[in-house]
Design a protein around this motif. Structure first.
Motif, PDB file in Angstrom:
ATOM      1  N   THR A 187     -30.295  -8.577 -36.613  1.00 22.97           N
ATOM      2  CA  THR A 187     -29.766  -7.303 -36.107  1.00 22.97           C
ATOM      3  C   THR A 187     -28.881  -7.534 -34.899  1.00 22.97           C
ATOM      4  N   TRP A 188     -29.341  -8.384 -33.978  1.00 24.39           N
ATOM      5  CA  TRP A 188     -28.557  -8.687 -32.776  1.00 24.39           C
ATOM      6  C   TRP A 188     -27.309  -9.486 -33.132  1.00 24.39           C
ATOM      7  N   ARG A 189     -27.450 -10.488 -33.973  1.00 23.29           N
ATOM      8  CA  ARG A 189     -26.315 -11.325 -34.342  1.00 23.29           C
ATOM      9  C   ARG A 189     -25.237 -10.508 -35.062  1.00 23.29           C
ATOM     10  N   ASN A 190     -25.671  -9.642 -35.965  1.00 23.53           N
ATOM     11  CA  ASN A 190     -24.702  -8.837 -36.717  1.00 23.53           C
ATOM     12  C   ASN A 190     -23.973  -7.852 -35.813  1.00 23.53           C
ATOM     13  N   THR A 191     -24.703  -7.277 -34.864  1.00 22.94           N
ATOM     14  CA  THR A 191     -24.065  -6.347 -33.928  1.00 22.94           C
ATOM     15  C   THR A 191     -23.023  -7.069 -33.080  1.00 22.94           C
ATOM     16  N   CYS A 192     -23.358  -8.262 -32.615  1.00 23.42           N
ATOM     17  CA  CYS A 192     -22.383  -9.046 -31.847  1.00 23.42           C
ATOM     18  C   CYS A 192     -21.153  -9.365 -32.701  1.00 23.42           C
ATOM     19  N   ARG A 193     -21.391  -9.698 -33.957  1.00 21.57           N
ATOM     20  CA  ARG A 193     -20.264 -10.006 -34.853  1.00 21.57           C
ATOM     21  C   ARG A 193     -19.378  -8.781 -35.056  1.00 21.57           C
ATOM     22  N   ASP A 194     -19.994  -7.609 -35.250  1.00 20.78           N
ATOM     23  CA  ASP A 194     -19.217  -6.391 -35.469  1.00 20.78           C
ATOM     24  C   ASP A 194     -18.391  -6.014 -34.235  1.00 20.78           C
ATOM     25  N   LEU A 195     -18.911  -6.340 -33.052  1.00 21.30           N
ATOM     26  CA  LEU A 195     -18.213  -6.010 -31.810  1.00 21.30           C
ATOM     27  C   LEU A 195     -17.277  -7.131 -31.355  1.00 21.30           C
ATOM     28  N   ASP A 196     -17.197  -8.203 -32.149  1.00 26.44           N
ATOM     29  CA  ASP A 196     -16.371  -9.360 -31.803  1.00 26.44           C
ATOM     30  C   ASP A 196     -16.812  -9.962 -30.470  1.00 26.44           C
ATOM     31  N   ILE A 197     -18.127 -10.104 -30.316  1.00 29.45           N
ATOM     32  CA  ILE A 197     -18.727 -10.688 -29.113  1.00 29.45           C
ATOM     33  C   ILE A 197     -19.463 -11.954 -29.521  1.00 29.45           C
ATOM     34  N   SER A 198     -19.318 -12.983 -28.726  1.00 32.15           N
ATOM     35  CA  SER A 198     -19.997 -14.248 -29.005  1.00 32.15           C
ATOM     36  C   SER A 198     -21.345 -14.268 -28.293  1.00 32.15           C
ATOM     37  N   PRO A 199     -22.470 -14.354 -29.019  1.00 32.83           N
ATOM     38  CA  PRO A 199     -23.782 -14.377 -28.371  1.00 32.83           C
ATOM     39  C   PRO A 199     -24.125 -15.757 -27.830  1.00 32.83           C
ATOM     40  N   ARG A 200     -24.768 -15.792 -26.678  1.00 31.80           N
ATOM     41  CA  ARG A 200     -25.249 -17.024 -26.065  1.00 31.80           C
ATOM     42  C   ARG A 200     -26.696 -16.808 -25.646  1.00 31.80           C
ATOM     43  N   TRP A 201     -27.461 -17.898 -25.609  1.00 31.79           N
ATOM     44  CA  TRP A 201     -28.862 -17.806 -25.222  1.00 31.79           C
ATOM     45  C   TRP A 201     -29.149 -18.841 -24.137  1.00 31.79           C
ATOM     46  N   THR A 202     -30.081 -18.509 -23.237  1.00 38.21           N
ATOM     47  CA  THR A 202     -30.487 -19.447 -22.200  1.00 38.21           C
ATOM     48  C   THR A 202     -31.366 -20.534 -22.807  1.00 38.21           C
ATOM     49  N   ARG A 203     -31.470 -21.641 -22.113  1.00 41.13           N
ATOM     50  CA  ARG A 203     -32.397 -22.681 -22.553  1.00 41.13           C
ATOM     51  C   ARG A 203     -33.826 -22.179 -22.382  1.00 41.13           C
ATOM     52  N   PRO A 204     -34.746 -22.576 -23.239  1.00 40.06           N
ATOM     53  CA  PRO A 204     -36.142 -22.152 -23.085  1.00 40.06           C
ATOM     54  C   PRO A 204     -36.708 -22.574 -21.730  1.00 40.06           C
ATOM     55  N   TRP A 205     -37.483 -21.672 -21.130  1.00 38.83           N
ATOM     56  CA  TRP A 205     -38.143 -21.891 -19.843  1.00 38.83           C
ATOM     57  C   TRP A 205     -37.153 -22.114 -18.711  1.00 38.83           C
ATOM     58  N   ARG A 206     -35.954 -21.552 -18.848  1.00 41.42           N
ATOM     59  CA  ARG A 206     -34.965 -21.674 -17.781  1.00 41.42           C
ATOM     60  C   ARG A 206     -34.388 -20.306 -17.447  1.00 41.42           C
ATOM     61  N   PRO A 207     -35.189 -19.419 -16.843  1.00 45.27           N
ATOM     62  CA  PRO A 207     -34.680 -18.080 -16.513  1.00 45.27           C
ATOM     63  C   PRO A 207     -33.567 -18.110 -15.476  1.00 45.27           C
ATOM     64  N   GLN A 208     -33.435 -19.234 -14.727  1.00 46.15           N
ATOM     65  CA  GLN A 208     -32.388 -19.302 -13.713  1.00 46.15           C
ATOM     66  C   GLN A 208     -30.998 -19.165 -14.321  1.00 46.15           C
ATOM     67  N   THR A 209     -30.844 -19.546 -15.600  1.00 49.06           N
ATOM     68  CA  THR A 209     -29.539 -19.453 -16.245  1.00 49.06           C
ATOM     69  C   THR A 209     -29.053 -18.011 -16.299  1.00 49.06           C
ATOM     70  N   ASN A 210     -29.996 -17.096 -16.415  1.00 51.51           N
ATOM     71  CA  ASN A 210     -29.660 -15.670 -16.446  1.00 51.51           C
ATOM     72  C   ASN A 210     -29.987 -15.024 -15.098  1.00 51.51           C
ATOM     73  N   GLY A 211     -29.837 -15.812 -14.038  1.00 49.77           N
ATOM     74  CA  GLY A 211     -30.315 -15.397 -12.722  1.00 49.77           C
ATOM     75  C   GLY A 211     -29.613 -14.194 -12.135  1.00 49.77           C
ATOM     76  N   LYS A 212     -28.351 -13.952 -12.499  1.00 53.00           N
ATOM     77  CA  LYS A 212     -27.640 -12.826 -11.887  1.00 53.00           C
ATOM     78  C   LYS A 212     -28.268 -11.493 -12.273  1.00 53.00           C
ATOM     79  N   VAL A 213     -28.630 -11.325 -13.547  1.00 51.48           N
ATOM     80  CA  VAL A 213     -29.253 -10.068 -13.941  1.00 51.48           C
ATOM     81  C   VAL A 213     -30.700 -10.013 -13.453  1.00 51.48           C
ATOM     82  N   GLU A 214     -31.367 -11.163 -13.351  1.00 56.10           N
ATOM     83  CA  GLU A 214     -32.713 -11.193 -12.786  1.00 56.10           C
ATOM     84  C   GLU A 214     -32.672 -10.717 -11.330  1.00 56.10           C
TER      85      GLU A 214
END
Length: 318
Positions: free
Chosen positions: A232-259
């Motif tokens: 569902t998430w992948r298809n929505t990103c494809r429909d919106l022409d957005i490239s999805p990315r994911w953080t490495r497991p156990w590394r919340p610092q990668t997404n630290g700005k929103v945290e």
């Protein structure tokens, strides 16, 4: 680096020395011309004869012999404890039997950064990054927050009455946030859950919101939660022409700005004052988010507002 009280810069010292050594000026004449003492002029002329241009720099004032300097074995012990346990000067001082100021000087002398600048998991210096333009990367995350029962929670009623009120089942608020990496512009919705369809619907609305500000989302970065790994998430990103990315497991610092945004959100809105109902808190959020985007100075971008870094933003100076 030239001492702040030095009457001459390195360029001025070189000119003085060349007047004496190469042009044959008397030392006293050169001293009068460059407004320094006779001994100062003689010193720079002598250094120029011995070392040339490299001799025009300041020398260290540290003495050659320091009998009261901390022994090398103690310094090694301090550095080893810092590497192994990642503790600060005060705790290092207690363990090593020295003053906290001495422990601090040892750390500075060996170029070790403050603990606040280190990654807690690895002990390595935090590597900060920022995308070059708005929309190049948008961070997305969900913050789970307890709803406030009618009449207020424990902050309004006290611990005992607040606990009884909470047992009535007020439920949870799921705050979905999209935060632009470059500008720090945030878009947040209070939604009933964090299932895949809910997350996908939020992405559609967030994309429309950023588009209204003249920002096209190119990539989104999320953690590895169940909802973000489904088709569902992948298809929505494809429909919106957005490239999805994911953080490495156990590394919340990668997404630290929103945290970090969620922590600010809790401090300055959710827990800023006692609310008597969830409706009252939600009403306050609309005003707070507008203030955050358009009026609140952001230390991460040099004290500017997020809106000032966007493109074609209306209402920027409201």
């Amino acid at each position: 680096m030239v001492h702040r009280n030095a009457p001459l810069t390195e360029t001025g010292r070189l000119r003085l020395a060349r007047c004496v050594v190469e042009d044959g000026w008397p030392v006293r004449r050169a001293a009068e011309r460059f407004q320094v003492s006779h001994t100062t002029a003689a010193r720079w002329a002598s250094r120029y004869r011995q070392l040339g241009v490299t001799g025009m720099s300041d020398r260290s004032s540290r003495p050659h012999h320091q009998p009261r300097r901390t022994p090398a074995t103690v310094e090694e012990h301090v550095l080893r404890l810092r590497r192994e346990h990642r503790i600060g000067p005060l705790r290092l001082a207690v363990r090593c039997g020295i003053a906290a100021s001495t422990a601090h000087r040892i750390l500075v002398r060996h170029g070790l950064p403050p603990l606040a600048a280190l990654d807690r998991a690895t002990g390595e210096p935090v590597r900060r990054y920022e995308r070059a333009r708005p929309g190049e990367l948008v961070h997305i995350d969900v913050k789970k927050l307890g709803r406030i029962p009618d009449g207020g929670g424990h902050r309004t009623l006290g611990r005992a009455d607040g606990h009884r009120s909470r047992t009535n089942g007020a439920g949870w608020a799921y705050l979905h946030t999209a935060l632009d990496d470059h500008s720090r512009i945030a878009y947040t919705e209070d939604l009933p859950d964090e299932t895949a369809p809910t997350c996908a619907g939020f992405l559609v609305r967030a994309t429309a919101y950023f588009a209204s500000l003249g920002i096209r989302i190119e990539r989104v970065l999320t953690d590895n939660a169940w909802a973000y790994s489904k088709n569902t998430w992948r298809n929505t990103c494809r429909d919106l022409d957005i490239s999805p990315r994911w953080t490495r497991p156990w590394r919340p610092q990668t997404n630290g700005k929103v945290e970090r945004f969620h922590r600010t959100l809790l401090d300055e809105w959710a827990y800023q004052k006692p609310y008597t109902s969830d409706h009252e808190r939600r009403q306050a959020f609309t005003h707070w988010l507008h203030w955050y985007n358009y009026h609140r100075p952001h230390t991460g971008i040099g004290g500017h507002t997020p809106a000032s870094r966007g493109t074609n933003l209306s209402e920027q100076h409201i």
